[in-house]
Design an enzyme around this catalytic site. Sequence first.
Site, PDB file in Angstrom:
ATOM      1  N   GLN A 243       4.460  -1.611  -4.159  1.00  0.00           N
ATOM      2  CA  GLN A 243       3.250  -1.088  -4.714  1.00  0.00           C
ATOM      3  C   GLN A 243       3.086   0.302  -4.603  1.00  0.00           C
ATOM      4  O   GLN A 243       2.863   0.844  -5.533  1.00  0.00           O
ATOM      5  CB  GLN A 243       2.169  -2.007  -4.137  1.00  0.00           C
ATOM      6  CG  GLN A 243       2.258  -3.419  -4.285  1.00  0.00           C
ATOM      7  CD  GLN A 243       2.097  -4.080  -5.889  1.00  0.00           C
ATOM      8  OE1 GLN A 243       1.697  -3.255  -6.652  1.00  0.00           O
ATOM      9  NE2 GLN A 243       2.498  -5.174  -5.914  1.00  0.00           N
ATOM     10  N   ASP A 267       0.295   0.366   6.883  1.00  0.00           N
ATOM     11  CA  ASP A 267      -1.005   0.761   6.027  1.00  0.00           C
ATOM     12  C   ASP A 267      -1.890  -0.535   5.928  1.00  0.00           C
ATOM     13  O   ASP A 267      -2.728  -0.432   4.906  1.00  0.00           O
ATOM     14  CB  ASP A 267      -0.736   1.681   4.968  1.00  0.00           C
ATOM     15  CG  ASP A 267      -2.216   2.653   4.487  1.00  0.00           C
ATOM     16  OD1 ASP A 267      -2.959   2.545   5.461  1.00  0.00           O
ATOM     17  OD2 ASP A 267      -1.985   3.054   3.273  1.00  0.00           O
TER      18      ASP A 267
END
Length: 379
Positions: A243, A267
């Site tokens: 992504q 993340d």
Amino acid sequence: MINSISVSHFFDGDVFHYNKTLSIEQGIITQIDDISPANDKVYQGLLVPGYIDLQVNGGGGALFTQDPTLACLKQMSLSHQTFGTTSMLPTLISDRIAIMEQGANAISQAIKQKLLGIVGVHFEGPHLSIDKKGAHNADFIRPLNEKDMALYTRQDLGKVLVTLAPESVSLAQVSELKAAGVTLALGHSNCHFNTAQQYFNAGVTGATHLFNAMSALKAREPGLLGAALMNDDVFASLIVDGQHVHEQLCHLALKLKPEGKLFLITDAMSPVGSTEKQFNLSGKKVTLSNGQLRSETGELAGSVLDMASAVRNVHQRLKSPLAKALRMASTYPAQFIGLNHLGQLKPGYQANMVLLDKQSLTVMANWIAGNNVYSSLRS
């Protein structure tokens, strides 16, 4: 806490082995031998160094910036342990100094209590560029001041990583932070190549989430991205979730960065390890859809990636050797942040270990300092 573990397949961080027994004393590997014929407890799987994630915003429904407490850290750590993470830097994004201090106090508590899995803290901001703020709240972005400096140079926080932008931090402040033992990375910056080079020369050793929220390569201006790719001594973290970064750009990073200088991060946000589909981040609603986390104003806002999936993506999608993918999740982040006792499974190293299914590379069990913190195996 175990005293030994025998396994059919074993990766020590450098080399694959077969049918080995690791002896462990007080959480430290002391010896590695061939399996004794008398040993009737042999794990069938691949034992690898525990994963080290240096950018974890949340997990298990908990989000550190929104709830900067010890209870939140415990929930995050437990959630990510199921995905092979044995060490993490909980991450505070740009916020008021009071929230950052509250988070730091929670980290200090975790370090004092030896909470398994918590080895320090990552301050991602608030000293960033407005132009490259991403999902960070612009109201909190500010130049680094004396209170911030005092916070980052505390000696009770374990390993401290600060992501900063030259737009908000001076070279003199970089030198001061480096002298205090703080690890520094450039990120969320729109700086020029020459400026980035100055900061790398001054002691910044990393670049945060390569390709994302940084000035890009252009014909007449290589930007921060160009500086991060061109500097062989600079470490760079990469989010390999399909992504954040195009697959071909992941290949480019793997091709250009020297061995040992590119490592994986997640993340991760609070939905990882939970059924959560929405949460609030810095005053904005973030929604999970089609594997993406998007804020209500359209920015990518972290990920739902876990370290086990990141390793699989590097090996299976990017076709990198398994040994490299495993090192990108363990050895290399340990070297970047200075966790010299982690990232490998050899005598003298802490027994942070993950047992993987050899075919699927899914996590079957996980140990931190010899303590079994997760297992899907039948006893």
